[in-house]
Design a protein around this motif. Structure first.
Motif, short mmCIF file in Angstrom:
data_model
loop_
_atom_site.label_atom_id
_atom_site.label_comp_id
_atom_site.label_asym_id
_atom_site.label_seq_id
_atom_site.Cartn_x
_atom_site.Cartn_y
_atom_site.Cartn_z
N PRO A 172 0.74 -1.17 -0.09
CA PRO A 172 -0.19 0.16 0.16
C PRO A 172 1.01 1.34 -0.04
CG PRO A 172 -0.63 -1.60 1.86
CD PRO A 172 0.63 -2.01 1.24
N LEU A 173 1.74 1.21 0.78
CA LEU A 173 2.80 2.71 0.93
C LEU A 173 3.49 2.79 -0.05
CD1 LEU A 173 3.57 2.00 4.75
CD2 LEU A 173 1.92 3.30 3.85
N PHE A 174 4.23 1.31 -0.80
CA PHE A 174 5.29 1.48 -1.67
C PHE A 174 4.38 2.32 -3.25
CE2 PHE A 174 7.09 -0.30 -5.75
CZ PHE A 174 8.41 0.18 -5.35
N TRP A 175 3.41 1.94 -3.29
CA TRP A 175 2.66 2.28 -4.59
C TRP A 175 2.37 3.92 -4.54
CZ3 TRP A 175 4.57 0.05 -7.98
CH2 TRP A 175 4.33 -1.70 -7.93
N THR A 176 2.04 4.25 -3.26
CA THR A 176 1.88 5.73 -3.02
C THR A 176 3.30 6.38 -3.24
OG1 THR A 176 0.22 5.55 -1.13
CG2 THR A 176 1.55 7.49 -1.38
N SER A 177 4.54 6.06 -2.77
CA SER A 177 5.60 6.49 -3.09
C SER A 177 6.14 6.58 -4.58
CB SER A 177 6.84 5.87 -2.05
OG SER A 177 6.45 5.81 -0.77
N SER A 203 9.51 7.01 8.04
CA SER A 203 8.46 6.27 7.59
C SER A 203 8.73 5.51 6.42
CB SER A 203 7.44 7.32 7.53
OG SER A 203 7.61 8.05 6.65
N LYS A 204 7.95 4.60 6.39
CA LYS A 204 7.88 3.65 5.06
C LYS A 204 7.68 4.32 3.62
CE LYS A 204 7.13 -0.30 7.79
NZ LYS A 204 7.24 0.40 8.81
N THR A 205 6.65 5.23 3.64
CA THR A 205 6.08 6.02 2.56
C THR A 205 7.50 6.91 2.12
OG1 THR A 205 3.81 6.28 3.18
CG2 THR A 205 4.74 7.81 1.56
N ALA A 206 8.12 7.80 3.35
CA ALA A 206 9.25 8.36 2.94
C ALA A 206 10.45 7.63 2.29
CB ALA A 206 9.77 9.40 4.30
N PHE A 207 10.86 6.51 3.15
CA PHE A 207 11.90 5.92 2.65
C PHE A 207 11.86 5.34 1.54
CE2 PHE A 207 11.48 2.54 6.02
CZ PHE A 207 11.12 1.54 5.25
N CYS A 208 10.66 4.95 1.11
CA CYS A 208 10.49 4.22 -0.27
C CYS A 208 10.58 5.25 -1.29
CB CYS A 208 9.29 3.44 -0.32
SG CYS A 208 9.13 2.04 0.44
N LEU A 209 10.23 6.35 -0.96
CA LEU A 209 10.25 7.52 -1.98
C LEU A 209 11.53 7.78 -2.48
CD1 LEU A 209 9.18 9.79 -3.98
CD2 LEU A 209 9.31 11.28 -2.00
N ARG A 365 5.57 -1.90 -15.75
CA ARG A 365 6.32 -1.02 -14.83
C ARG A 365 6.21 -1.42 -13.27
NH1 ARG A 365 6.16 5.43 -16.68
NH2 ARG A 365 6.61 5.08 -18.75
N GLN A 366 5.25 -1.65 -13.08
CA GLN A 366 4.64 -1.93 -11.75
C GLN A 366 5.35 -3.34 -11.32
OE1 GLN A 366 0.59 0.33 -10.15
NE2 GLN A 366 0.47 -1.54 -10.90
N ASN A 367 5.33 -4.28 -12.06
CA ASN A 367 5.69 -5.75 -11.89
C ASN A 367 7.15 -5.54 -11.63
OD1 ASN A 367 3.10 -6.48 -11.95
ND2 ASN A 367 3.21 -7.41 -14.13
N LYS A 368 7.93 -4.80 -12.75
CA LYS A 368 9.47 -4.73 -12.51
C LYS A 368 9.69 -4.06 -10.86
CE LYS A 368 13.19 -3.15 -15.40
NZ LYS A 368 13.88 -2.38 -16.58
N ALA A 369 9.06 -2.97 -10.85
CA ALA A 369 9.55 -2.31 -9.73
C ALA A 369 9.31 -3.05 -8.17
CB ALA A 369 8.68 -1.02 -9.57
N TRP A 370 8.08 -3.94 -8.40
CA TRP A 370 8.03 -4.66 -7.20
C TRP A 370 8.89 -5.77 -7.18
CZ3 TRP A 370 5.28 -4.01 -2.98
CH2 TRP A 370 4.77 -5.13 -2.13
N ALA A 371 9.30 -6.41 -8.11
CA ALA A 371 10.27 -7.41 -8.11
C ALA A 371 11.57 -6.91 -7.53
CB ALA A 371 10.47 -8.05 -9.35
N ALA A 372 11.85 -5.77 -7.94
CA ALA A 372 13.07 -5.18 -7.39
C ALA A 372 13.07 -4.78 -6.08
CB ALA A 372 13.49 -3.79 -8.14
N LEU A 373 11.94 -4.40 -5.47
CA LEU A 373 11.76 -4.06 -4.01
C LEU A 373 11.66 -5.21 -3.18
CD1 LEU A 373 10.65 -1.91 -1.78
CD2 LEU A 373 8.47 -2.58 -2.22
N LYS A 378 14.44 -6.92 1.78
CA LYS A 378 14.68 -7.84 3.08
C LYS A 378 15.82 -7.40 4.08
CE LYS A 378 13.83 -11.59 -0.33
NZ LYS A 378 14.38 -12.69 -1.10
N GLY A 379 15.35 -7.23 5.10
CA GLY A 379 16.18 -7.08 6.13
C GLY A 379 16.11 -5.51 6.73
N TRP A 380 15.23 -4.57 5.99
CA TRP A 380 14.98 -3.32 6.41
C TRP A 380 14.46 -2.96 7.57
CZ3 TRP A 380 12.75 -0.69 1.12
CH2 TRP A 380 13.99 -0.83 0.28
N VAL A 381 13.37 -4.08 7.89
CA VAL A 381 12.58 -3.86 9.12
C VAL A 381 12.45 -5.57 9.71
CG1 VAL A 381 11.23 -1.82 8.60
CG2 VAL A 381 10.31 -3.87 8.25
#
Length: 448
Positions: A172-177, A203-209, A365-373, A378-381
């Motif tokens: 939810p947060l990543f797609w906002t960013s 915050s996750k919204t901020a650091f994902c941006l 675009r979304q599938n490529k970005a999501w796979a990279a994320l 992993k390990g961020w939180v």
């Protein structure tokens, strides 16, 4: 299977009751499945400060988060007095009266903090990838929230429970960013800005941006001279620095003494992305940039509301039409005066992009970005599972009253006993706090 439903309800601001005190309501599981409906079991859902924002804006005339699902009628609780804050999570279809939706399907969507949920389905709006809940009382741009994804055909879905946790936490947060960065990039970063200043940087919204801007730089689509500066509280500085998404992380109390503020040229163009929505902080930032010889603010963007608490209904939000005429002209010097904040609401911008890009390209675009994320995050939180209705209620109270550390992710489940008995989960965990009776735990998860 238990016939008892259990739902976490929160008081509406208009009721005069305390929204900091949620109510766990027992009711009967919906006995019937009317035509073109599904009955789903909410297996797990993600929880963060973002859900507290949903509650705080539940009755706001722009957001209307309480209008996605009604609270049950039980005792002193009714849809008039209480609301359900939305949650993103995974569910199982228990019953279906639509011929193309099947019992036993795994689905992902914008649900409610409950054990069982009866939802209508748009009869002609079902395909192999998704189906939709009809909510004609809400604006048309809320359609992404009405979508329920069918996991079997979702290219972003992985059945690994650890990846499911990451999905509930970030999706939810990543797609906002993601779409905010896309919007800013489409304007050439508001006429060629060279510095990003992001509040609530932990915050996750901020650091994902910040992560997405760095990814674009790494792909060679932006100058490597672009800098990203994060502002956060003293206790979150170390965590935010460790992420590696910011060039500099500064404390709220002393940020003007940082290198980014002391060593910048007066002709630099900055973009301020306000995720915190803290008026006092924004006034201090404004004072700095209005001083002589300060860098220039090219744009101010309202992206988040991390400082809202339950019952805070003071936010003034207007629709952003994203008109091309509003994009800054890089040939015109940016005014030293504070620009008007532009509100970013993902469904509004996505609605614009659907008229600019083929749907297939948006998905690609979304599938490529999501796979990279999923590879990078992993390990961020660390994940802390919360099981059972009473424990979920306590988790809500804790986050609402004291917040949640940025290094924690919280997948919740109100129907743990059902999952263990019916799905066959075998959770293994180490207790973080014995006083919480092992309800909240760091986990290692396996499926039998």
């Amino acid at each position: 299977m238990s016939d008892e439903n259990l739902t976490l309800c929160v008081a509406r601001v208009s009721s005069g009751q305390d929204p900091h005190r949620p109510v766990l309501v027992q009711s009967e599981k919906p006995p019937q499945c009317p035509p073109n409906h599904i009955l789903i079991r909410i297996d797990r859902f993600g929880f963060s400060a973002n859900n507290i924002t949903y509650q705080a804006l539940g009755e706001h005339p722009h957001f209307r988060y309480f209008e996605f699902n009604d609270s049950p009628e039980a005792g002193d609780v009714s849809p008039k007095s209480h609301g359900l804050f939305p949650v993103w999570g995974f569910a199982t279809v228990l019953k279906s009266s639509h011929p193309k939706i099947y019992e036993g399907e795994r689905v992902y969507g914008y649900f409610a903090p409950t054990r069982y949920l009866l939802l209508p389905v748009s009869p002609a709006d079902v395909n192999k990838h998704a189906f939709y809940v009809p909510r004609p009382h809400l604006p048309a741009d809320r359609r992404p929230y009405n979508q329920i994804l069918r996991c079997a055909a979702d290219p972003q879905y992985t059945s690994d429970p650890a990846i499911e946790d990451l999905t509930m936490l970030y999706r939810p947060l990543f797609w906002t960013s993601y779409w905010c960065e896309d919007w800013l990039f489409s304007s050439n970063y508001c006429g060629g800005a060279s510095v990003f200043l992001i509040s609530s940087a932990s915050s996750k919204t901020a650091f994902c941006l910040a992560y997405l801007i760095k990814k674009r730089v790494a792909r060679g689509e932006l100058s490597r001279n672009i800098r990203i500066v994060g502002l956060t509280s003293k206790g979150n500085v170390e965590f935010t620095q460790r992420l590696g998404h910011y060039d500099e992380v500064l404390e709220y109390g002393t940020f003007t003494s940082g290198d980014a503020f002391q060593g910048r040229r007066g002709d630099d163009r900055w973009i301020f992305v306000d995720v915190a929505s803290n008026d006092a902080l924004n006034q201090r930032i404004r004072s700095f940039f209005m001083a002589p010889y300060s860098p220039r603010i090219a744009a101010c963007v309202s992206l988040g509301l991390t400082n809202l608490s339950p019952g805070d209904h003071s936010i003034d939000w207007s629709t952003n039409t994203f008109e091309a005429s509003s994009k800054p002209d890089p040939s015109v010097p940016t005014s030293q005066f504070w620009p008007k904040f532009e509100n970013f609401f993902m469904p509004e911008w996505l609605n614009v992009r659907k008229h600019q890009l083929p749907v297939s390209e948006i998905f690609e675009r979304q599938n490529k970005a999501w796979a990279a994320l999923m590879e990078d995050c992993k390990g961020w939180v660390r994940m802390e599972r919360v099981y059972g209705g009473p424990a979920v209620k306590r988790a809500y109270e804790e986050v609402a009253q004291r917040g949640v550390g940025p290094n924690r992710g919280m997948p919740l489940s109100i129907c743990l006993s059902n999952l263990v008995r019916e799905v066959g989960w075998k959770p293994k965990w180490t207790v973080l706090d014995r006083r919480r009776q092992a309800c909240r735990c760091r986990y290692r998860m396996s499926l039998s």
